[in-house]
Structures are given as C-alpha cells and as structure tokens.
Write an enzyme that holds these catalytic residues in place. Sequence first.
Site, short mmCIF file in Angstrom:
data_model
loop_
_atom_site.label_atom_id
_atom_site.label_comp_id
_atom_site.label_asym_id
_atom_site.label_seq_id
_atom_site.Cartn_x
_atom_site.Cartn_y
_atom_site.Cartn_z
N ARG A 79 1.77 -9.47 -9.03
CA ARG A 79 1.85 -9.93 -7.65
C ARG A 79 1.20 -11.31 -7.57
NH1 ARG A 79 -2.18 -9.12 -3.12
NH2 ARG A 79 -1.01 -9.70 -1.27
N HIS A 123 -0.30 -16.61 1.24
CA HIS A 123 -1.66 -16.13 0.95
C HIS A 123 -2.62 -17.27 1.34
CE1 HIS A 123 -4.03 -13.06 -1.62
NE2 HIS A 123 -4.92 -13.84 -1.06
N GLU A 168 -2.87 -10.22 4.23
CA GLU A 168 -4.04 -10.07 5.09
C GLU A 168 -4.05 -11.03 6.28
OE1 GLU A 168 -7.68 -10.15 2.87
OE2 GLU A 168 -7.16 -8.38 1.71
N ASN A 298 -4.65 -3.44 1.05
CA ASN A 298 -5.77 -3.94 0.25
C ASN A 298 -7.02 -3.18 0.67
OD1 ASN A 298 -3.93 -5.77 -0.67
ND2 ASN A 298 -4.91 -7.57 0.22
N TYR A 300 -11.24 -2.51 -0.36
CA TYR A 300 -12.42 -2.82 -1.18
C TYR A 300 -13.63 -1.97 -0.83
CZ TYR A 300 -9.89 -6.89 -2.85
OH TYR A 300 -8.96 -7.69 -3.46
N GLU A 375 -4.11 -4.65 -3.47
CA GLU A 375 -5.36 -5.23 -3.99
C GLU A 375 -6.45 -4.17 -3.98
OE1 GLU A 375 -6.98 -8.81 -2.23
OE2 GLU A 375 -4.99 -9.71 -2.13
#
Length: 471
Positions: A79, A123, A168, A298, A300, A375
Amino acid sequence: MTSSPRIFPEGFLWGSATASYQIEGAVAEDGRGPSIWDTLSHTPGKVMNGDTGDVADDHYHRWSADLDIIKDLGLQAYRFSIAWPRIQPDGSGAFNAKGDEFYSRLVDGLLERGVRPVVTLYHWDLPQALEDRGGWTNRDTAFRFADYATHVAGVLGDRVETWTTLNEPWCSAFLGYASGIHAPGRTEPESALKAAHHLNLAHGLAGRAVRDALGADTQLSVTLNLHVTRPDDPDSAADRDAIRQLDAIGNRVFLGPMLDGAYPKDLLDDTKSVSDWSFVQDGDEATCAVPLDVLGINYYSTSRARRHTGDGPMEHADGHGDTGHSPWVGADDIEFRTQPGPYTAMGWNIDPSGMVELLTDMSRRYPDLPLMVTENGAAFYDTVAEDGSVPDADRTSYLHDHIDAVGQAVDAGADVRGYFLWSLLDNFEWAWGYDRRFGIVRVDFDNLERTVKDSAKWYSRLIATNQLPPV
Ligand code: FCB
C-alpha cells in the site's frame, strides 16, 4: 499446556504500507510542485529537530531496491500513496508526465515481483497552490481532487485494482485545520469542520470518478483512523456521553456521510456553537456515500476520556500532541486521561483489545462491508547490534499481539480480509520527523542504507506459513 498457533483464513492478504511524503524525497525533482507538508516542515518550530521530507528515504531514486526488499520478505501487497503535486504540480490544470511515469514504473515493478499494488490517492500532501486558495476549506478542492483521481485512474487503472481515496481524513481536517500540528498548521475550529465536509465530498466525487473510469471490478475503499475511546468512569452518564460525542466528531463525522449518506444529528448539535454547517449543500451527503467494496481501518492505540468538571487543569493525553489548540472541535470540556502503559516511543499505550473491539464493532455496524487493516505498527527506539542486526523484540511483540487480535476479531465473525503493517521503512513521521521509527526495515538517515529488522523476518515467517509465529 501449549496452545496451537493461530492460523489465518486462506487468501488473507498480508502487506505493508508507506506514504509518498514520508519516504520519497526528491521534492523538487522532475516537475513535482510543493505540497503543504513541504511548507510546514520548512516552517521553523513545526517539526522536531527541523526535519523535512526533502530527502526522506530517497525512495524516489531507490524504489527498485525497495521493491526487492518487499519481494524478499514475501509481502503479498504493498500500500503506497501517490503524491498529488508530482502528478499535478499546481493541483489543477496541467499534469506532469514525469509523475505518471514514476508511479507507472513502481506499479510495473510490483507486478513483476508478484506483489499487488494498493493505491492511496491522498495521504496528506495537498498541492500548496490549492492551500493558497483555501485548501480543504474551499469546496472547489473536492472537485480538483476528482479531476486528479480521474487522471491517475487513466494512467494506472489497467494495472491497479484497489483504490483508496483518502488516508485518515480526520487527521487532514482536525490535526491540519484545528490543532494545527499537521499541515497546513491552521488553528480554526470551523475551518476543520468545513475541511472534513470537503474531504467527505472529495471522497464521494473521486470514488465515483474512479468507478466510472474503471468499471465495476474496481475495489473502492477509504482508510479511516477510527478512535477507540473508553469512558474514564463507565458508570458515569456524563463520561459515557463524552464518549458518544467523541465518537461523533472522531468517527461518525466520516462514517455518517460516507456509509450512511448523512451527518449524524448529534454531531451537528454538539458543534452548533462553532458552525451551522451551511457549507453542506443539497445532495452532498448522497454524493459522499459512494458504494465501497472495502473499508480500510488504521489502528494503533486506545484513549480514555471524561467530561471535565471543576476548575483544575485538563489533561490532553489523546496521543496527537498538544499545540494548545484542540483537534476535538466542540468538545472543549472533554478531558483525555493518561492511559496506563506500556507505551510505544510515540507515548501511545499498547492495547490490542482495542483492535478486537474496533473490528468487531465495525463489522456489526456494517455487516456487508469487508474490512482491511490498512495500518498497524509501532515506533520504538531501535538499537543496532554489533553484528549489524536490529533486534527489535518490542516491535515484534506489539505486532504479534495486534495480529493475534485481528485473528480474534475474525474468530468473532468480523469480515477482515487483510493486514498492512505500518511501515515498511523508517520514515518521516510528520511532526516528529525522523525521531520516531516505525519501519520493519531500518533506514540509516546518514547514508540511507536499509537493514531488515528482526520484526520483518518474523513477519516474513507469518506470511510464508499463514500462522502466527511465537515471539
Ligand atoms: C498514521 C498515518 C501514517 C503514520 C502512522 C504512524 O496516522 O496514516 O502516515 O504516520 O500514523
């Protein structure tokens, strides 16, 4: 008792991700125009240590060797994002053939190596010329984005199946226009809401343009960083309402228009002292809701929040850095509490349970929409051993526990089709510059040499066997 290793479904896609400004460098080469991140990173005090993306990983020149690493690791998909100012230096008008050629070579290089390209159209590197005309606060930017998307679809569409419109958009809108920690570095709450809407519109317009250009077989997606925020006190109605509000301004501000075709009413109520949302025109919400084939997620870390009462100082531990301006528009009385550790080098708490929660929750909310983790990964302060290896056991352990969490979500019925590790290479980590290393491949920023870290070798074993290796 030893438990049997976790096995992933056949066809589960394993990849890794990067983004143009974070790795390419060559910012003034072959006709590329300046982006808002060039401007911000060259503004003193905006990026740690004064780092810029001028050289980054020099991937623009070293792409072929980087693709060899991808192949050697056995990654099935890659990606990457396309730098709009490389393709269209001013964000409107003339296209730059050299930009087309670079990404065309990259896609060919991936296909030759048996790796599936997954393209992100945006991005965060908006052409500066468009920011000069208002950036994402200007409705016209959404139409410019659709033109650019149509052009790229024409160039790469014969070889690329999976198209992600935005990465995002929450960060673009709220870190870019409200907290100002990201480019363009503005601190204007209403502008952030406008930007969010024009990003939603851009997604809808570009998604439709790509689908029209390439037909029904195209896999259309968007990547969102959905926030998993828990109430400080689950028994407090005020704290639970704070979580509802954060879900609105953090998640449903995009999920609503993109997937349900409407902004949630509570979001409009929560933000009415900031904006009347009159920038949303008739028909916009329907445009935003272009049918998607896959939703990129994504993940985290998690957060914890409460409604702040009393006069004491507020904590701002939401993991996005504190500029004194909150990205959480309309939520000035919501306090983010420091989470218990352990933490990564970003100061983000390590909490794989949030991955399970997010994937299962999204699959319940949108049962017909397959999910892809686009991600997940961790920054740590790696050390290089005497033999030259990078024994990044803490990263491997983070990856192990989060990929295991993806497996748990799949077991619980979530329709997750793949996992992209952030990131292939150490790179320019936005406001933190080169200080924070997310790569499974080390980049020595003095000589740009690459070294495969132990975590990459571990990931490679996982891909080869489809089974989660022990750590
Ligand atoms: C995400 C971004 C990505 C990278 C990781 C750590 O928010 O999409 O570019 O910076 O965080």
